[in-house]
Scaffold this motif. Structure first.
Motif, short mmCIF file in Angstrom:
data_model
loop_
_atom_site.label_atom_id
_atom_site.label_comp_id
_atom_site.label_asym_id
_atom_site.label_seq_id
_atom_site.Cartn_x
_atom_site.Cartn_y
_atom_site.Cartn_z
N PRO A 31 44.55 36.92 38.80
CA PRO A 31 43.40 37.75 38.36
C PRO A 31 42.90 38.48 39.39
CG PRO A 31 42.79 35.42 39.35
CD PRO A 31 44.17 35.38 39.06
N LEU A 32 42.24 39.84 38.96
CA LEU A 32 41.90 40.86 39.82
C LEU A 32 40.78 40.34 41.01
CD1 LEU A 32 41.63 43.93 40.51
CD2 LEU A 32 39.83 43.95 39.01
N THR A 34 38.14 39.78 43.00
CA THR A 34 36.58 40.45 42.99
C THR A 34 35.98 40.61 44.13
OG1 THR A 34 35.68 38.07 43.15
CG2 THR A 34 36.32 38.76 40.81
N TRP A 251 50.60 46.28 44.28
CA TRP A 251 50.37 44.97 44.54
C TRP A 251 51.50 44.03 45.16
CZ3 TRP A 251 46.17 41.99 44.00
CH2 TRP A 251 46.29 40.43 43.81
N TRP A 331 41.91 48.01 47.31
CA TRP A 331 42.23 47.37 45.95
C TRP A 331 40.68 46.85 45.49
CZ3 TRP A 331 46.63 47.05 42.79
CH2 TRP A 331 46.51 46.10 41.84
N PRO A 333 37.37 47.16 42.64
CA PRO A 333 36.72 48.02 41.45
C PRO A 333 35.84 49.21 41.72
CG PRO A 333 36.12 45.73 41.07
CD PRO A 333 36.78 45.78 42.71
N TRP A 342 40.48 48.33 35.52
CA TRP A 342 40.76 47.39 36.38
C TRP A 342 40.69 46.08 35.59
CZ3 TRP A 342 42.69 47.72 40.62
CH2 TRP A 342 42.53 48.57 41.47
N THR A 343 39.79 45.82 34.53
CA THR A 343 39.75 44.53 33.72
C THR A 343 40.68 44.64 32.64
OG1 THR A 343 37.42 44.58 34.26
CG2 THR A 343 38.24 43.06 32.67
N ASP A 345 43.53 46.39 32.47
CA ASP A 345 44.92 46.35 32.71
C ASP A 345 45.20 45.49 33.76
OD1 ASP A 345 45.61 48.27 30.76
OD2 ASP A 345 44.37 49.64 31.86
N ALA A 346 44.45 44.44 34.23
CA ALA A 346 44.67 43.49 35.42
C ALA A 346 46.09 43.02 35.47
CB ALA A 346 43.56 42.69 35.21
N GLN A 350 48.93 44.02 38.27
CA GLN A 350 49.09 43.06 39.02
C GLN A 350 50.47 42.29 38.67
OE1 GLN A 350 45.49 40.70 40.63
NE2 GLN A 350 44.78 41.76 38.71
#
Length: 365
Positions: A31-32, A34, A251, A331, A333, A342-343, A345-346, A350
């Motif tokens: 997961p991206l 936060t 990444w 890296w 948002p 960002w959401t 295409d997370a 990554q």
């Protein structure tokens, strides 16, 4: 950082060409991160029982987490991969005077005190010393954190001439959409050209016209703890074309995606698959051969995940492309994702494992 319009109809972002057998990186992608996940431990004095901290402590934590992306932090490592750069520290008094000058000019605040005027004069002297070595090329001025690219041109006549020249270089537009896109391309080209400064006074004037600079200085002033901020000067290079700047996503030290930097316009020259493939190959090769090895050895590994901007120059007569690093970004948002999201295409950004050596398809936009 690289995108182009379709050959017919309205200027739109070029459709993604097949990019990798990884299917856009689905499967195994983490997961991206936060803001909470990437933030440093609570600063000393924070109320960890209620989970609240002061505004100044939160700003200080953010600055600490992102300090590796200040120009003066990464430049010594990538000196051979980027443009000649020099800097000098700003004091709190300097920053406060610059904030006051902006608010006086644009926010109807009270005028400057004698001490603030003296501080601005000091900043101008410092900027003069930084700009002078880059004559006759000129320099690009910015802060440690961000550039004044939103600032109004300090030379209205120069901007008008640059805008006219940029418009003259563009082919005739056939549709309203084409005309809108052409007007935007001319605007961005002219704005970029008028950011070249030749004196310390011009450098300070440009900084004082930028809301981005105002915000970064005010946040640095409000942050608790150690003060760190500098004025940066980089040698101007006329060969750099804003339409040939690209935003790369890194990444786990791997370049996973590439987009045109300016996602507000369609860039016809990038529509050709062969051109896109050549750019992607050049950036990917340069990343693996020169940039990634240098960043991998930095203590603490702060660049394992990063957003890296590249400038690409392709000789008119053919031959290999020249690639240089423009800057490194966190890296997060808060860093623009260009033609990615960002959401949404997370998983792609990554990709795990990363795409093949030659990026292609949905990870090129």
């Amino acid at each position: 950082m690289a995108e182009a319009g379709e050959a017919s109809g309205a200027p739109t972002a070029s459709a993604p060409t097949p990019m990798s057998d990884a299917g856009g990186g689905s499967g195994g992608a983490e997961p991206l991160p936060t803001a909470a996940a990437t933030a440093p431990p609570p600063p000393a004095g924070a109320d960890t029982t209620t989970g609240t901290t002061s505004w100044g402590a939160r700003l200080a934590a953010t600055r600490a987490a992102e300090r590796a992306f200040d120009v003066e932090s990464w430049y010594p490592v990538l000196r051979e991969c980027t443009f000649p750069t020099s800097w000098a520290p700003l004091t709190r008094e300097d920053a406060a005077a610059m904030v006051a000058a902006y608010r006086w000019r644009f926010c109807r605040a009270l005028g400057l005190t004698m001490a603030q005027e003296a501080a601005l004069a000091r900043v101008t002297r410092v900027a003069t010393g930084l700009v002078a070595p880059y004559a006759p090329h000129g320099a690009f001025v910015r802060l440690s954190t961000r550039s004044p690219k939103d600032g109004a041109p300090f030379d209205a006549a120069g901007y008008a001439a640059a805008r006219a020249a940029a418009e003259a270089d563009l082919p005739p537009a056939a549709t309203d959409d084409d005309r809108t896109n052409a007007a935007l391309r001319a605007y961005f080209t002219a704005t970029s050209r008028t950011m070249c400064v030749h004196t310390g006074a011009e450098a300070v004037e440009l900084l004082l016209r930028s809301e981005r600079v105002l915000v970064d200085l005010q946040r640095a002033l409000d942050a608790e703890g150690e003060w760190e901020m500098a004025v940066i000067c980089r040698r101007w290079d006329d060969s750099v074309d804003g339409e040939m700047e690209f935003r790369g996503f890194v990444w786990r030290h791997a370049l996973t995606a590439l987009s045109q930097y300016n996602h507000y316009i369609a860039i016809p020259r990038l529509a050709a698959p062969s051109t896109r493939a050549a750019i992607v190959a050049a950036v990917a090769d340069y990343w693996r051969a020169s940039v990634a090895p240098a960043l991998a050895g930095v203590p603490g590994d702060p660049y394992a995940a990063a957003v890296v901007d590249f400038a690409v120059t392709m000789p008119a007569g053919g031959g290999g492309a020249t690639v240089r690093v423009v800057e490194l970004n966190p890296w997060a948002p808060t860093t623009g994702a260009a033609l990615f999201n960002w959401t949404a295409d997370a998983a792609l950004l990554q990709a795990s494992p990363p795409p093949p050596a030659a990026l292609c398809g949905s990870a090129v936009r």
